[in-house]
Motif scaffolding. Structure first.
Motif, PDB file in Angstrom:
ATOM      1  N   GLN A 161       0.783  -1.037  -0.008  1.00 51.80           N
ATOM      2  CA  GLN A 161      -0.134  -0.058   0.142  1.00 51.80           C
ATOM      3  C   GLN A 161       0.920   1.384   0.205  1.00 51.80           C
ATOM      4  O   GLN A 161       1.453   1.445   1.008  1.00 51.80           O
ATOM      5  N   SER A 165      -5.602   4.018   1.454  1.00 50.84           N
ATOM      6  CA  SER A 165      -6.172   2.945   2.161  1.00 50.84           C
ATOM      7  C   SER A 165      -7.034   2.196   1.140  1.00 50.84           C
ATOM      8  O   SER A 165      -7.718   2.661   0.223  1.00 50.84           O
ATOM      9  N   GLU A 191      -8.156  -3.939   6.261  1.00 52.48           N
ATOM     10  CA  GLU A 191      -7.995  -2.689   5.888  1.00 52.48           C
ATOM     11  C   GLU A 191      -6.613  -2.549   5.812  1.00 52.48           C
ATOM     12  O   GLU A 191      -5.659  -2.854   6.428  1.00 52.48           O
ATOM     13  N   ASN A 193      -3.506   0.045   4.958  1.00 55.72           N
ATOM     14  CA  ASN A 193      -2.919   1.525   4.849  1.00 55.72           C
ATOM     15  C   ASN A 193      -1.684   1.934   4.585  1.00 55.72           C
ATOM     16  O   ASN A 193      -0.787   0.791   4.535  1.00 55.72           O
ATOM     17  N   SER A 212     -10.266   5.130   0.086  1.00 54.07           N
ATOM     18  CA  SER A 212      -9.849   6.733   0.321  1.00 54.07           C
ATOM     19  C   SER A 212     -10.276   7.367  -0.828  1.00 54.07           C
ATOM     20  O   SER A 212     -10.101   6.936  -2.120  1.00 54.07           O
ATOM     21  N   THR A 215      -5.942   6.527  -3.728  1.00 58.54           N
ATOM     22  CA  THR A 215      -5.461   5.199  -3.535  1.00 58.54           C
ATOM     23  C   THR A 215      -4.577   4.699  -4.312  1.00 58.54           C
ATOM     24  O   THR A 215      -4.632   4.728  -5.596  1.00 58.54           O
TER      25      THR A 215
END
Length: 375
Positions: A161, A165, A191, A193, A212, A215
């Motif tokens: 990532q 998120s 999830e 992040n 979000s 992303t």
């Protein structure tokens, strides 16, 4: 600006790479949490913008759009153009691409393993650790819903990532080569992040969605060779064997036919089981690693940087001189390096001394130098 290089160990930290290989590789997913700075120098929106504005890099094969999990047809966002070889290709139209992204489409940039030197090195580090061919892609979008279509990767996949998120749903099942396996049982939701890493074994079914405003994540996929990949090597080894060049017995003579096949099987077993063939297979596997494909230009110099790698399980030699131990320790932390990089980090040693140390470490099995592709 030269960016810091991310190693396989640093990618998985604090999970030890040895523990990952023993407990997760080809067995179970692994989630490694990280802070937002872990991938700060890896790839950002400015990098994406610069690459996308270099229109000659992209085609419908390397830039793809999906809407609600379904692929957008190239003719819906591309125009007919030509590549550098003057061949007709589908070239993405920025206006159409941006309009679809504005309406919620997901943008995927392929072949990213060769787009920037530090991404090439990271792909090579993961490829070196797992022993397979590496590729990378970038996925970016605004908020999206979970795709209706369940996805999977054909190789071991590391999802990093980079920004924002994302939400992931994992399934218990893994895709089979014959396509007979379907995703049925949910095994987890998470999830992701910025700074997080998710490893999924080859074929693991999943769904992913951006959660979000903006992303972006990087996916590195490693496809390891199988027994089927060495069939050409087996054929090559048997081509000059008299028994395999001889005519097969007439099929009406069942006894002689069976005897001949048994002799072929024994000859095959002997050839494949030899040390010489094992060495050829290992050389083939090393040639498939992305490490052998990351040479880059540094004009006006025309020197070719030869890469060295340290296997994950390599043990630092103890019964050697202090300078050899020092270089071995650095090499293990670096994982992949060139002779030039070694010289820059150890300027107090002459080139002859460094080459002698490298030779000794190679002979001990601590270091390897990936071979060129076997044709």
């Amino acid at each position: 600006m030269t960016r810091p290089l991310l190693t396989f160990r640093a990618l998985l930290a604090p999970l030890l790479s040895e523990d990952f290989i023993a407990e997760h590789l080809d067995q179970a997913p692994a989630f490694v949490g990280g802070d937002g700075t872990k991938f700060a120098h890896l790839f950002d929106w400015e990098d994406a913008t610069k690459l996308l504005n270099n229109s000659k890099v992209w085609s419908s094969e390397t830039l793809k759009l999906t809407e609600v999990g379904e692929s957008v047809l190239p003719e819906q966002y591309c125009f007919q153009g030509t590549n550098r070889g003057l061949q007709t290709i589908q070239r993405p139209d920025p206006t159409s691409v941006l309009e679809r992204i504005r309406r919620g489409a997901v943008l995927t940039l392929g072949s990213m393993e060769s787009s920037m030197p530090h991404l090439a090195r990271l792909t090579a580090a993961v490829s070196s650790a797992l022993g397979g061919a590496g590729s990378a892609r970038i996925t970016c979008s605004g908020p999206t819903e979970l795709a209706n279509v369940v996805d999977f990767d054909v190789g071991d996949a590391f999802h990093l990532q980079l920004n924002g998120s994302s939400s992931w749903v994992l399934y218990e099942e893994r895709a089979s080569r014959d396509g007979s396996t379907a995703p049925r049982e949910l095994t987890g939701e998470l999830e992701m992040n910025a700074g997080d890493v998710l490893y999924l074994p080859a074929g693991q079914f999943y769904q992913a969605a951006a959660s979000s405003v903006s992303t972006m994540w990087l996916t590195i996929v490693i496809v390891r060779p199988t027994g089927a990949d060495i069939l050409p090597l087996i054929q090559e080894s048997l081509t000059d064997t008299p028994l395999f060049r001889a005519d097969l017995p007439f099929y009406d003579n069942a006894v002689e036919h069976k005897r001949h096949l048994e002799a072929l099987a024994e000859s095959l077993r002997s050839a494949v089981g030899s040390e010489a063939f094992a060495a050829k297979v290992m050389a083939f596997q090393r040639s498939r690693m992305y490490v052998s494909k990351i040479a880059s230009f540094n004009l006006p110099s025309h020197d070719i940087g030869e890469f060295f790698r340290v296997p994950i399980g390599a043990t630092e030699p103890s019964d050697v001189m202090s300078e050899t131990r020092e270089i071995a320790r650095w090499a293990k932390q670096t994982e992949i390096f060139t002779l030039t990089e070694l010289q820059l980090n150890f300027p107090k040693h002459s080139m002859d001394t460094l080459i002698n140390i490298l030779t000794a470490l190679q002979e001990s099995g601590f270091l390897q130098q990936p071979e060129a592709d076997i044709k």
